[in-house]
Each structure stands twice: as C-alpha cells, then as structure tokens.
Design a protein around this motif. Structure first.
Motif, PDB file in Angstrom:
ATOM      1  N   LYS A 181       8.731  14.615  -2.851  1.00  0.00           N
ATOM      2  CA  LYS A 181       9.320  13.272  -2.845  1.00  0.00           C
ATOM      3  C   LYS A 181      10.159  12.961  -1.612  1.00  0.00           C
ATOM      4  N   GLY A 182      10.440  13.978  -0.800  1.00  0.00           N
ATOM      5  CA  GLY A 182      11.286  13.687   0.356  1.00  0.00           C
ATOM      6  C   GLY A 182      11.318  14.811   1.353  1.00  0.00           C
ATOM      7  N   ILE A 183      11.924  14.526   2.502  1.00  0.00           N
ATOM      8  CA  ILE A 183      12.153  15.533   3.531  1.00  0.00           C
ATOM      9  C   ILE A 183      13.485  15.231   4.195  1.00  0.00           C
ATOM     10  N   TRP A 184      14.268  16.277   4.436  1.00  0.00           N
ATOM     11  CA  TRP A 184      15.529  16.144   5.167  1.00  0.00           C
ATOM     12  C   TRP A 184      15.265  16.221   6.667  1.00  0.00           C
ATOM     13  N   CYS A 185      15.922  15.364   7.428  1.00  0.00           N
ATOM     14  CA  CYS A 185      15.766  15.386   8.881  1.00  0.00           C
ATOM     15  C   CYS A 185      17.111  15.125   9.562  1.00  0.00           C
ATOM     16  N   VAL A 186      17.419  15.891  10.589  1.00  0.00           N
ATOM     17  CA  VAL A 186      18.508  15.571  11.525  1.00  0.00           C
ATOM     18  C   VAL A 186      17.814  15.398  12.873  1.00  0.00           C
ATOM     19  N   ALA A 207       3.804   7.443  10.420  1.00  0.00           N
ATOM     20  CA  ALA A 207       2.413   7.250   9.990  1.00  0.00           C
ATOM     21  C   ALA A 207       2.012   8.161   8.834  1.00  0.00           C
ATOM     22  N   LEU A 208       2.971   8.836   8.211  1.00  0.00           N
ATOM     23  CA  LEU A 208       2.637   9.724   7.103  1.00  0.00           C
ATOM     24  C   LEU A 208       1.912   8.968   5.992  1.00  0.00           C
ATOM     25  N   LYS A 209       1.030   9.686   5.314  1.00  0.00           N
ATOM     26  CA  LYS A 209       0.299   9.129   4.176  1.00  0.00           C
ATOM     27  C   LYS A 209       0.597   9.997   2.955  1.00  0.00           C
ATOM     28  N   PRO A 210       1.746   9.778   2.339  1.00  0.00           N
ATOM     29  CA  PRO A 210       2.162  10.648   1.233  1.00  0.00           C
ATOM     30  C   PRO A 210       1.298  10.465  -0.011  1.00  0.00           C
ATOM     31  N   ALA A 211       1.091  11.553  -0.721  1.00  0.00           N
ATOM     32  CA  ALA A 211       0.409  11.466  -2.008  1.00  0.00           C
ATOM     33  C   ALA A 211       1.291  10.740  -3.022  1.00  0.00           C
ATOM     34  N   ALA A 212       2.612  10.850  -2.857  1.00  0.00           N
ATOM     35  CA  ALA A 212       3.553  10.182  -3.751  1.00  0.00           C
ATOM     36  C   ALA A 212       4.000   8.859  -3.138  1.00  0.00           C
ATOM     37  N   LYS A 213       3.828   7.767  -3.858  1.00  0.00           N
ATOM     38  CA  LYS A 213       4.237   6.466  -3.334  1.00  0.00           C
ATOM     39  C   LYS A 213       5.753   6.353  -3.204  1.00  0.00           C
ATOM     40  N   ASP A 214       6.476   7.225  -3.926  1.00  0.00           N
ATOM     41  CA  ASP A 214       7.936   7.196  -3.870  1.00  0.00           C
ATOM     42  C   ASP A 214       8.496   8.283  -2.948  1.00  0.00           C
ATOM     43  N   PHE A 215       7.669   8.791  -2.054  1.00  0.00           N
ATOM     44  CA  PHE A 215       8.141   9.742  -1.039  1.00  0.00           C
ATOM     45  C   PHE A 215       9.001   8.995  -0.021  1.00  0.00           C
ATOM     46  N   ARG A 216      10.111   9.637   0.393  1.00  0.00           N
ATOM     47  CA  ARG A 216      10.978   9.034   1.398  1.00  0.00           C
ATOM     48  C   ARG A 216      11.434  10.081   2.418  1.00  0.00           C
ATOM     49  N   ILE A 217      11.545   9.623   3.662  1.00  0.00           N
ATOM     50  CA  ILE A 217      12.122  10.431   4.737  1.00  0.00           C
ATOM     51  C   ILE A 217      13.628  10.194   4.728  1.00  0.00           C
TER      52      ILE A 217
END
Length: 430
Positions: A181-186, A207-217
């Motif tokens: 559902k997410g990824i941490w980034c600094v 341009a990511l195409k996540p399998a989960a529509k509720d994925f967030r960076i």
C-alpha cells in the motif's frame, strides 16, 4: 595506507594490542556526548532567535486576506504559509498544499492512521484487510519504520542506490502485490546516505502502475533546501507535478517542514498532494482540530518572507554545518582511507553521513563508542525492525557537537572501527 586485510596475523595482533591500549586510555577520559539524532547545534538555534521578535503585542495579526490569526478557523493553513511551503517544496500550486502543525512526522503518522481507519479515496480501510505491506528503502529513516511497525504493517526492504531506491524491485513488487500500500521515501539528501533521487527515478515513481488502487508514495522531502554547498546543490524534480503529467495525480503524499530551518518543535509542517487527497484529509481535520497555530505560521511568513529568504537563511546554517561534515570526512579519509575496512558517503546536503563497516561489525563499533562515552544511532536502526542483515551500517550525525567535541568523538569512532575490525580479521585468520 596498507590494507588491514594484507597484514599478517602477527602484524594484526601487534596492531590490536596497540589499539586496545589506546581505547583503554580513551575510556578513562570520561568523555560524554550524545550523537544519536540529527539535531541542530546551539549556534544554529541562536542565529534565528530574532524570529521571536517578529510578532509582539502591538503587531498586526491579520493575514493578507484579512483573517485574524488569533482566532479559530482556517483549518488547512493561511494562504501566505501555503505559498511559502509550496515554494520551499518545489510544488507549483499552493492549492496543492495543506499547512498543519509543527512536525511533518505527525502528518505522516496521521496519514497512515487515516488510511488504516478510513481507507484511501473510498477504498477498504487498511485495518480490515488481511495483510498490509510497505516498501522500505534501506538504509533509511528509523522513524518511518517505527510508524509502519506501530500499525502492524509488514515492511519489505528495498535496496538503496545513489540514484534512489532500486526501481526495478519497486516496480516489480508494486505491480504484482495488491497488499503493498505504500513506500517510504526521503528523496533529497536521503537519511542517512545523503543521496538525491535522479530525474529518471522520480519519473519512474510517477509512472508506477500499482496493483493496489490505494497505493501511495510517502515522499518525505525533509531536506529539500538543506544544502551544504551553495555552488554544488542537488536538484529534485517535483513529484506532485510529475504524477500529474503521468496521469497519476493521486499517487503521492509529499511532506516537509521547517523543523531544521527555524526551530525543531517550533516550525511549521505541510503536506502536498492532489485535490482529491487533500479534500479527504480536510474531512478529518474538521474533526481533529478547530485550527492550527496560525500565529506561528504568520511568524514564519513574516520572518522568511519568500523562498529567497529561506535560502538565504539556509546558507547561514550551511556555514556552521559544512566545516563539521568536512572535518569528519577528512578524519575518515586520513585514518581509514585505503585500510579496506570501511566505506562512507560524502553528502552535499542533509544531516547525516552513512558509514559502512565490515560485515558483522556495526553493533560492536557502536557498543564500543557508547562504552567510551559517545552515543551513536543504534546499529540496525536504519533498517526495518532494527535489523541490518549484514550488520554494517552506522549513521553519523555531525551537527550537534561543538567543533572540539566533534573532533574528539570522530577520533574515538575511528579508534573503535579499527579495534573491532582488527578483532574480526584476527578471527578470520585464526
């Protein structure tokens, strides 16, 4: 310098005996210093004390649109503060920004909590799902990992490179697993390595195409204006704008604050995202608060005025920080360069130096330093669950100590690296 690995067992033993004696003498000095967090030095805090003089009992407390900052209201930040934070973050439109309290970490925590309890734009709340996972580029920021661990989210380590996270791995995982559902980034001057994501990496994120529509960076742009060198500054693409261009406007939550610009705990923090994401956030804000500290927002706007004011102020920070980073790097190179027992980054901004010891040595080095009076960030803290699989990474935070304290602490650190490394090599040659 001759590589330690090329020394005979007898030479190593002789060196180890000498280092043990030096370490014993160092412990007896009773030195005490906590370098476990990336804190500004007292001199950095002193130089901005006049921000407290911007507002007084005789001040005009109204914003440009006439809002009285002493009263309730304006849940998502005064317009001037939105503009200031948008410019600082490199976000094109202030309407894409909400200004909250004093800490971006609080906004990140609240955002994860909101996703857990209420979902993302109509999706199933994460707390109702069998499994929720996050990608965690590592080495990374320990407080990010603490948030996801607190909510019982499974963390998956992704390797870091000088251009950012391993995007082949990120794209493969995100596109194939809807429980991610997410990824941490600094993304700029990363914690702890000081890397800045390349343009190509930012565009691949957008341009990511996540399998989960509720994925967030979760884009924690904590060090966006924290340059050490005026003539050698990293540039970072605007992730909010890039996501819009890629047709993924809702894909990212971006966070930043002035915690290390003005006062830690006394700054202002903001989140940038799409209108849909921010509208959903505002639904919670109407229940969570009757209004943020608008006086503090007004104080910051009147003190810094604009992006140039922020940058001018950060050049003063750099004048204090840069000699400390250079001093640590100089000692590392003089004492460990060519020894074959360590590597380290040479950041151009941010608050940390990332140090890689021999495999299996990081915890022992940190423990040795602590026993002799210098507390470093715990070994393993830069990985999910506090577990560095190779036990190599150590985060160095040079900013808080005085130059004299830093010199003594760096000498002790190098001594501990040498001592633990010779012990490890002696075991290899046994």
């Amino acid at each position: 310098m001759k590589s330690y690995r090329d020394l005979s067992r007898e030479e190593l033993q002789q060196l180890h005996t000498q280092l043990e004696q030096e370490y014993k003498e160092a412990r007896e000095k009773g030195f005490r210093l906590d370098m476990s967090r990336g804190k500004p030095a007292a001199s950095q805090l002193d130089m901005q004390m006049d921000i407290m003089d911007v507002l007084s009992s005789s001040s005009d407390y109204k914003t440009e649109d006439g809002t009285d900052c002493r009263n309730y209201g304006v849940l998502d930040g005064i317009p001037e503060a939105k503009k200031l934070m948008a410019d600082m973050m490199g976000v094109e439109r202030p309407d894409n920004v909400v200004v909250c309290g004093n800490a971006s970490l609080t906004i990140m925590y609240d955002t994860v909590s909101r996703c857990m309890t209420h979902g993302v734009l109509g999706s199933t709340p994460w707390c109702r799902l069998d499994k929720v996972k996050f990608l965690c580029p590592a080495p990374g920021y320990d407080r990010h990992f603490a948030i996801t661990q607190h909510f019982g989210i499974e963390m998956i380590t992704v390797p870091m490179t000088p251009e950012g996270p391993d995007m082949d791995a990120v794209e493969r995982l995100v596109s194939s697993d809807q429980s991610i559902k997410g990824i941490w980034c600094v993304p700029k001057y990363s914690n702890p390595q000081g890397y800045t994501y390349s343009d190509r990496t930012v565009k691949r994120f957008a341009a990511l195409k996540p399998a989960a529509k509720d994925f967030r960076i979760f884009w924690d742009n904590a060090y966006v204006i924290h340059h050490l060198y005026e003539e050698d500054q990293a540039e970072l693409l605007d992730i909010v704008g890039e996501c819009e261009k890629a047709g993924n406007p809702d894909l990212v939550f971006e966070f930043s604050s002035t915690s290390k610009v003005s006062f830690p705990g006394g700054g202002i923090a903001a989140m940038a995202a799409s209108k849909a994401n921010l509208d959903e956030m505002r639904k919670s804000l109407t229940i969570q608060t009757i209004g943020p500290d608008k006086l503090n927002q007004l104080r910051h706007v009147r003190y810094f005025k604009n992006l140039e004011g922020l940058n001018r102020h950060m050049r003063r920070h750099a004048q204090i920080m840069r000699p400390k980073f250079e001093a640590v790097l100089r000692v590392l190179e003089e004492e460990l360069g060519g020894a074959g027992i360590a590597q380290w980054t040479e950041p151009k901004g941010g608050y940390f130096i990332s140090f890689e010891a021999m495999e299996g040595c990081a915890k022992k080095i940190v423990d040795k330093c602590r026993e002799a009076g210098v507390v470093l960030t715990g070994a393993g803290a830069t990985f999910p669950y506090g577990m560095d699989p190779q036990d190599t990474n150590i985060r160095l935070a040079p900013t808080l100590p005085s130059p004299e304290e830093l010199a003594a602490a760096t000498d002790l650190f190098v001594l501990c690296v040498k001592l633990v490394s010779t012990e490890a090599l002696l075991e290899e040659k046994a």
